[in-house]
Design an enzyme around this catalytic site. Structure first.
Site, PDB file in Angstrom:
ATOM      1  N   LYS A  13       0.811  -1.269   0.045  1.00  0.00           N
ATOM      2  CA  LYS A  13      -0.088  -0.037   0.096  1.00  0.00           C
ATOM      3  C   LYS A  13       0.930   1.233  -0.026  1.00  0.00           C
ATOM      4  CE  LYS A  13      -2.022  -1.030   3.948  1.00  0.00           C
ATOM      5  NZ  LYS A  13      -1.492  -2.366   4.137  1.00  0.00           N
ATOM      6  N   ARG A  88     -10.252   0.852   7.932  1.00  0.00           N
ATOM      7  CA  ARG A  88      -9.584  -0.661   8.539  1.00  0.00           C
ATOM      8  C   ARG A  88     -10.836  -1.661   9.210  1.00  0.00           C
ATOM      9  NH1 ARG A  88      -3.762   0.220   8.516  1.00  0.00           N
ATOM     10  NH2 ARG A  88      -2.750  -1.503   9.144  1.00  0.00           N
ATOM     11  N   ARG A 127      11.866  -5.359   5.444  1.00  0.00           N
ATOM     12  CA  ARG A 127      11.363  -3.906   5.218  1.00  0.00           C
ATOM     13  C   ARG A 127      12.271  -2.892   6.055  1.00  0.00           C
ATOM     14  NH1 ARG A 127       5.460  -1.715   5.740  1.00  0.00           N
ATOM     15  NH2 ARG A 127       5.715  -2.554   7.591  1.00  0.00           N
ATOM     16  N   ARG A 160      10.785  -1.022  11.551  1.00  0.00           N
ATOM     17  CA  ARG A 160       9.737  -0.647  12.466  1.00  0.00           C
ATOM     18  C   ARG A 160       9.579  -1.630  13.539  1.00  0.00           C
ATOM     19  NH1 ARG A 160       4.716   0.378   8.385  1.00  0.00           N
ATOM     20  NH2 ARG A 160       3.464  -0.947   9.940  1.00  0.00           N
ATOM     21  N   ARG A 171      -0.711  -9.079  13.240  1.00  0.00           N
ATOM     22  CA  ARG A 171      -1.294  -7.986  12.353  1.00  0.00           C
ATOM     23  C   ARG A 171      -1.985  -8.838  11.184  1.00  0.00           C
ATOM     24  NH1 ARG A 171       4.198  -5.319  11.116  1.00  0.00           N
ATOM     25  NH2 ARG A 171       3.132  -4.267   9.275  1.00  0.00           N
TER      26      ARG A 171
END
Ligand code: AP5
Ligand code: MG
Ligand code: ZN
Length: 214
Positions: A13, A88, A127, A160, A171
């Site tokens: 996203k 969400r 990431r 993160r 998640r």
């Protein structure tokens, strides 16, 4: 153009939103980025949100709905925007519908990005994000030229807190339980386009542009 990017954690996203910003000249509104900015600035909102974010839980609807409602009133949203990571939950989607009906500015398209779980875990584990300009990288799929340093601004790349194994698992679970129902929600309204999120990042962008034209 007003767009919603829907998809599980790691679907791309944020990656795709940045290219859509360049292509269409409209802002990216990422509730995750706004919350992390608050956390970095140590605002009361940021410190409260951290409790949820670190565990991979959702921040309460009332908090994020308030953030987005205010953000949509800013002048750069007049031309349109890309919502990344909002709504969400079904209550968030209903609150957005109500706010946009009042503003007489409906959403044009909801792009649902589909990526299998095994691929999501690989993407999130590798990431890296720039602390200064928020540019996104991946140690294998999109490495920076110099390890740990942002290509665009020289800033420090960081991992993160919620990209750790336990939080990632949660998640994905939270996505299935609370967010995936939005696929049906927007399909019923005739607003949904499904995007295959596996492949070259540029090819995925083309798929999105095609869906937005259709
Ligand atoms: P948020 O920041 O929105 O996190 P998320 O939904 O978990 O999504 P991600 O940012 O992890 O994934 P992405 O789809 O943006 O993937 P990316 O492009 O980076 O939210 C964080 C937290 O904030 C939530 O858990 C919650 O606590 C809170 N929150 C936020 N919004 C909320 C809301 N509305 N309500 C309640 N709480 C909320 O890509 C991932 C990696 O893959 C990158 O390294 C990238 O380089 C790589 N990659 C991307 N595309 C490809 C490709 N095609 N091939 C190979 N690698 C790729
Ligand atoms: Mg993101
Ligand atoms: Zn940077």
């Amino acid at each position: 153009m007003r767009i919603i990017l829907l998809g599980p954690p790691g679907a791309g996203k944020g990656t795709q939103a940045k290219d859509l910003v360049t292509k269409y000249g409209i802002p990216q509104i990422s509730t995750g980025d706004i919350l992390r900015k608050n956390l970095a600035d140590k605002t009361p909102l940021g410190l409260e949100a951290k409790k949820y974010m670190d565990k991979g839980e959702l921040v309460p609807d009332s908090v994020v709905v308030g953030i987005v409602r205010d953000r949509l009133k800013e002048s750069d949203c007049k031309k349109g925007y890309i919502l990344d990571g909002f709504p969400r939950t079904v209550p968030q989607a209903e609150a957005l519908d109500a706010a946009l009906a009042e503003m007489k500015t409906p959403i044009d398209k909801v792009l649902s990005i589909e990526v299998p779980d095994s691929e999501l875990v690989k993407r999130l584990g590798g990431r890296r994000t720039c602390r200064s300009c928020q540019a996104g990288y991946h140690v294998m799929f999109k490495p920076s030229k110099k390890e740990g340093v942002c290509d665009s601004c020289g800033g420090e790349l960081y991992q993160r807190d919620d990209d750790k194994e336990e939080a990632i698992k949660n998640r994905l679970k939270v996505y299935m339980a609370s967010t995936a129902p939005l696929i049906g929600y927007y399909k019923n309204k005739g607003m949904l386009a499904t995007i295959d999120g596996v492949g070259d990042m540029k090819v995925i962008l083309d798929r999105m542009v095609k869906a937005l034209k259709g």
